[in-house]
Design an enzyme around this catalytic site. Structure first.
Site, short mmCIF file in Angstrom:
data_model
loop_
_atom_site.label_atom_id
_atom_site.label_comp_id
_atom_site.label_asym_id
_atom_site.label_seq_id
_atom_site.Cartn_x
_atom_site.Cartn_y
_atom_site.Cartn_z
N ASP A 57 0.72 -1.18 -0.23
CA ASP A 57 -0.10 0.01 -0.05
C ASP A 57 0.96 1.44 0.24
O ASP A 57 1.86 1.25 0.80
CB ASP A 57 -0.89 0.16 1.22
CG ASP A 57 -2.04 1.06 1.27
OD1 ASP A 57 -3.32 0.53 1.03
OD2 ASP A 57 -1.92 2.08 1.14
N ASN A 60 -12.90 -3.00 2.73
CA ASN A 60 -13.53 -1.89 2.82
C ASN A 60 -14.53 -1.82 1.59
O ASN A 60 -14.40 -2.19 0.55
CB ASN A 60 -13.04 -0.42 2.69
CG ASN A 60 -12.02 -0.43 3.84
OD1 ASN A 60 -12.34 -0.88 5.12
ND2 ASN A 60 -10.99 0.28 3.54
N HIS A 100 -10.11 -5.32 -3.30
CA HIS A 100 -8.68 -5.78 -2.58
C HIS A 100 -8.66 -6.11 -1.31
O HIS A 100 -9.57 -5.55 -0.40
CB HIS A 100 -7.88 -4.39 -2.86
CG HIS A 100 -8.33 -3.18 -2.36
ND1 HIS A 100 -9.24 -2.36 -3.19
CD2 HIS A 100 -8.12 -2.68 -1.46
CE1 HIS A 100 -9.52 -1.39 -2.49
NE2 HIS A 100 -9.02 -1.46 -1.52
#
Ligand code: 5GP
Ligand code: ZN
Length: 111
Positions: A33, A90, A103
């Protein structure tokens, strides 16, 4: 084939944006990330453009199980398996999703 224009993760997967893959196979890629929330913050991303968990189809079962098995392997590779880590998705804007290409987050490595 599944490339969606203006999807940043599709561009990463298609190497239009240079990025280091920590692992890749036919179904998915793993990369760090860009704004890590923890000492280890990896993204496990299917090659197929799927908007979110809400958009999963029956035919995506193997991809999803592959993402979780890959998360397990990456946790071991990054030595956070024993200390512990979090895996999360999320889902849509209210769930904090900002990139609308499925993801799985893996975070860990805290002292
Ligand atoms: P979301 O909020 O959609 O679940 O998570 C998207 C994640 O992607 C965020 O943690 C964000 O830091 C990360 N991200 C956004 N753009 C890029 C990028 O261009 N490269 C990488 N490696 N990560 C990104
Ligand atoms: Zn995409």
């Amino acid at each position: 084939m599944h490339h969606v224009q203006d999807c940043i993760f599709c561009k990463i997967i298609n190497k239009e944006i240079p990025s280091e893959f920590l692992k890749e196979d036919d179904e998915l890629v793993v990369f760090k990330d860009i704004h890590p929330l923890a000492p280890v913050h990896l993204l496990i991303v299917p090659r197929k453009h799927i908007r979110s968990i809400n958009d999963l189809l029956e035919e995506d079962r193997a991809v999803v199980s592959g993402m979780i098995m890959t998360a397990k392997d990456m946790a071991k590779q990054f030595s956070v398996d024993k200390s512990g880590y979090r895996l999360f998705f999320n889902v849509e804007k209210g769930g904090g999703q900002e990139i609308f290409h499925l993801h799985l987050h893996l975070i860990g490595g805290w002292e």
